[in-house]
Design a protein around this motif. Structure first.
Motif, short mmCIF file in Angstrom:
data_model
loop_
_atom_site.label_atom_id
_atom_site.label_comp_id
_atom_site.label_asym_id
_atom_site.label_seq_id
_atom_site.Cartn_x
_atom_site.Cartn_y
_atom_site.Cartn_z
N PRO A 185 0.75 -1.09 0.09
CA PRO A 185 0.02 -0.07 0.01
C PRO A 185 0.87 1.20 0.00
CG PRO A 185 -0.06 -0.95 2.38
CD PRO A 185 0.70 -1.98 1.34
N LEU A 186 2.12 1.02 0.39
CA LEU A 186 3.00 2.52 0.60
C LEU A 186 2.99 3.31 -0.72
CD1 LEU A 186 5.74 1.20 2.92
CD2 LEU A 186 3.65 2.35 3.56
N PRO A 187 3.09 2.78 -1.78
CA PRO A 187 3.34 3.75 -3.21
C PRO A 187 1.76 4.12 -3.35
CG PRO A 187 4.42 1.52 -3.36
CD PRO A 187 3.58 1.39 -2.05
N THR A 188 0.64 3.76 -3.20
CA THR A 188 -0.54 3.93 -3.56
C THR A 188 -0.75 5.37 -2.31
OG1 THR A 188 -1.12 2.09 -4.20
CG2 THR A 188 -2.78 3.70 -3.84
N LYS A 189 -0.40 5.03 -1.34
CA LYS A 189 -0.59 6.07 -0.06
C LYS A 189 0.35 7.27 -0.38
CE LYS A 189 -0.63 6.63 5.05
NZ LYS A 189 -1.89 7.17 5.14
N GLU A 190 1.33 7.11 -0.84
CA GLU A 190 2.29 8.16 -1.15
C GLU A 190 1.67 9.13 -2.26
OE1 GLU A 190 6.94 9.10 -1.84
OE2 GLU A 190 6.33 7.32 -2.43
N LEU A 191 1.14 8.68 -3.36
CA LEU A 191 0.62 9.18 -4.49
C LEU A 191 -0.58 9.81 -4.02
CD1 LEU A 191 0.57 9.89 -7.31
CD2 LEU A 191 -0.47 7.76 -7.78
N VAL A 192 -1.50 9.30 -3.17
CA VAL A 192 -2.83 9.70 -2.71
C VAL A 192 -2.53 10.94 -2.03
CG1 VAL A 192 -4.81 9.40 -1.29
CG2 VAL A 192 -4.06 7.57 -2.70
N GLU A 193 -1.73 10.89 -1.03
CA GLU A 193 -1.22 11.82 -0.12
C GLU A 193 -0.62 13.40 -0.87
OE1 GLU A 193 1.03 10.41 2.85
OE2 GLU A 193 -0.96 9.66 4.05
N SER A 194 0.08 13.12 -2.27
CA SER A 194 0.58 14.18 -2.72
C SER A 194 -0.26 14.88 -3.98
CB SER A 194 1.69 13.52 -3.65
OG SER A 194 1.42 12.82 -4.78
N VAL A 195 -1.34 14.39 -3.95
CA VAL A 195 -2.50 14.95 -4.99
C VAL A 195 -3.77 15.43 -4.53
CG1 VAL A 195 -1.13 14.06 -7.17
CG2 VAL A 195 -3.05 12.68 -6.14
N SER A 196 -4.74 15.97 -5.03
CA SER A 196 -5.70 16.26 -4.60
C SER A 196 -7.06 15.64 -5.44
CB SER A 196 -6.19 17.94 -4.47
OG SER A 196 -5.93 18.39 -5.69
N ILE A 197 -6.61 14.80 -6.62
CA ILE A 197 -7.47 14.25 -7.57
C ILE A 197 -7.56 13.04 -7.04
CG2 ILE A 197 -7.39 15.95 -9.52
CD1 ILE A 197 -5.36 14.05 -10.69
N PRO A 198 -8.88 12.16 -7.19
CA PRO A 198 -8.99 10.77 -7.03
C PRO A 198 -7.80 9.85 -7.71
CG PRO A 198 -10.94 11.60 -7.74
CD PRO A 198 -9.96 12.70 -7.98
N VAL A 199 -7.48 8.88 -6.91
CA VAL A 199 -6.25 7.68 -7.33
C VAL A 199 -7.14 6.62 -7.22
CG1 VAL A 199 -4.11 6.55 -6.99
CG2 VAL A 199 -4.43 9.14 -6.70
N ILE A 200 -7.11 5.79 -8.35
CA ILE A 200 -7.52 4.33 -8.50
C ILE A 200 -6.46 3.51 -8.28
CG2 ILE A 200 -9.02 2.75 -9.66
CD1 ILE A 200 -10.41 5.15 -10.98
N LEU A 214 -6.18 -1.24 0.70
CA LEU A 214 -5.72 -0.20 -0.35
C LEU A 214 -6.96 0.96 0.05
CD1 LEU A 214 -5.46 -2.07 -3.57
CD2 LEU A 214 -3.77 -0.70 -2.25
N LYS A 215 -8.19 0.49 0.52
CA LYS A 215 -9.06 1.49 1.04
C LYS A 215 -8.62 2.63 2.16
CE LYS A 215 -13.87 2.09 2.81
NZ LYS A 215 -14.94 1.33 3.34
N GLN A 216 -7.70 2.03 2.92
CA GLN A 216 -7.11 2.82 4.08
C GLN A 216 -5.91 3.89 3.60
OE1 GLN A 216 -5.82 -0.23 6.84
NE2 GLN A 216 -8.10 -0.57 7.42
N THR A 217 -5.59 3.59 2.23
CA THR A 217 -4.49 4.51 1.60
C THR A 217 -5.30 5.74 1.32
OG1 THR A 217 -4.81 3.73 -0.66
CG2 THR A 217 -3.20 2.64 0.79
N GLY A 218 -6.49 5.82 1.22
CA GLY A 218 -7.47 6.99 0.75
C GLY A 218 -7.59 7.03 -0.67
N ALA A 219 -7.20 5.90 -1.49
CA ALA A 219 -7.56 5.83 -2.80
C ALA A 219 -9.25 5.59 -3.05
CB ALA A 219 -6.99 4.46 -3.16
N ALA A 220 -9.45 6.04 -4.20
CA ALA A 220 -11.03 6.29 -4.46
C ALA A 220 -11.71 4.79 -4.86
CB ALA A 220 -11.18 7.32 -5.72
N GLY A 221 -10.64 4.05 -5.45
CA GLY A 221 -11.25 2.67 -5.81
C GLY A 221 -10.15 1.87 -6.17
N VAL A 222 -10.43 0.67 -6.44
CA VAL A 222 -9.51 -0.33 -6.74
C VAL A 222 -9.85 -0.93 -8.48
CG1 VAL A 222 -10.21 -2.15 -5.39
CG2 VAL A 222 -7.93 -2.14 -6.37
N VAL A 223 -9.07 -1.33 -8.98
CA VAL A 223 -9.28 -1.98 -10.22
C VAL A 223 -8.96 -3.62 -9.89
CG1 VAL A 223 -8.75 -2.72 -12.56
CG2 VAL A 223 -9.06 -0.50 -11.99
N VAL A 224 -9.61 -4.63 -10.10
CA VAL A 224 -9.18 -6.02 -9.74
C VAL A 224 -9.50 -6.93 -10.93
CG1 VAL A 224 -9.85 -7.96 -8.06
CG2 VAL A 224 -10.29 -5.41 -7.45
#
Length: 246
Positions: A185-200, A214-224
């Protein structure tokens, strides 16, 4: 915004496939009718579908465009959002998809090679229609179907494309993609915290626990993809799991 589970319908040679690490010939799933697969996911509760033309991503030619058109036509009638990536190399490619009824076009290689394309599309169709794919390996951006590596980091590129008008980012961690060994989750969390637009987020989901992480990273969603196709969990189960967790 509720955290969304988005099933992938990846197409190669007219079939719905799942590749390991994006490598052609590594198919772990190959199904003959992508339209039927897409409608099955909708029947299980999908509100958004993630369509990828792998021939387009790898070879630059959108060979699966006729199938994508059929899926968009069928799903737009029932209010399902469609995001499409793979081989979108020009303004004309993207515009034709958006005019067809696609909700979001996903630009990867094209955005990195011609950043002005993102601004042009955002100005013409609105920010919400433009998603930039940031695919990372060993912390660096990869392009051309993950065959070439750039010097830039996802955070650098995420901030750049937000400034140019991208409405969202799709972040794939290639290090875990298709391996079914869980997420980092760390790379996703880092990206989420660096921008203000949604990250999937995308890459490596193999269990319901991964969705929670992944939900806890602040991401808006996940592709599975692979986890659904190989029966690790059901889409209905995934949607319920993220709905009931904080």
């Amino acid at each position: 915004m509720a955290f969304e589970v988005i099933p992938a319908v990846d197409m190669r040679g007219g079939k719905c496939v799942q590749l390991v690490q994006g490598v052609p010939g590594s198919e772990i799933v190959s199904l003959d009718d992508p339209l039927a697969v897409a409608l099955e996911w909708v029947g299980q509760g999908a509100k958004t579908l993630h369509l990828v033309d792998l021939d387009g991503a790898i070879e630059g030619e959108r060979k699966n465009a006729p199938i994508i058109e059929k899926i968009v036509e069928a799903c737009s009638k029932i209010g399902v959002s469609i995001q499409v990536g793979g081989g979108i190399r020009s303004f004309e490619d993207a515009a034709s998809l958006l005019e067809l009824g696609v909700s979001r076009v996903i630009l990867g290689t094209a955005a990195l090679q011609d950043p002005g394309l993102v601004k042009q599309l955002a100005d013409s169709f609105g920010n919400e229609c433009v998603t930039v794919a940031l695919d990372a390996k060993n912390g660096k951006i990869s392009i051309k179907g993950w065959t070439e590596e750039c010097a830039h980091t996802p955070v650098e590129m995420g901030q750049k494309f937000e400034a140019l008008g991208a409405g969202s980012l799709l972040f794939t961690n290639i290090d875990t993609e298709g391996l079914m060994q869980g997420v980092n989750p760390l790379p996703t969390k880092e990206l989420v915290e660096s921008v203000s637009i949604p990250v999937i987020a995308s890459g490596g989901v193999s269990s319901l626990d991964d969705l929670h992480v992944l939900k806890q990273t602040g991401a808006a969603g996940v592709v599975v993809g692979s986890a659904l196709y190989t029966g690790r969990f059901t889409l209905e189960g995934a949607i319920e799991a993220v709905r009931t967790t904080r």
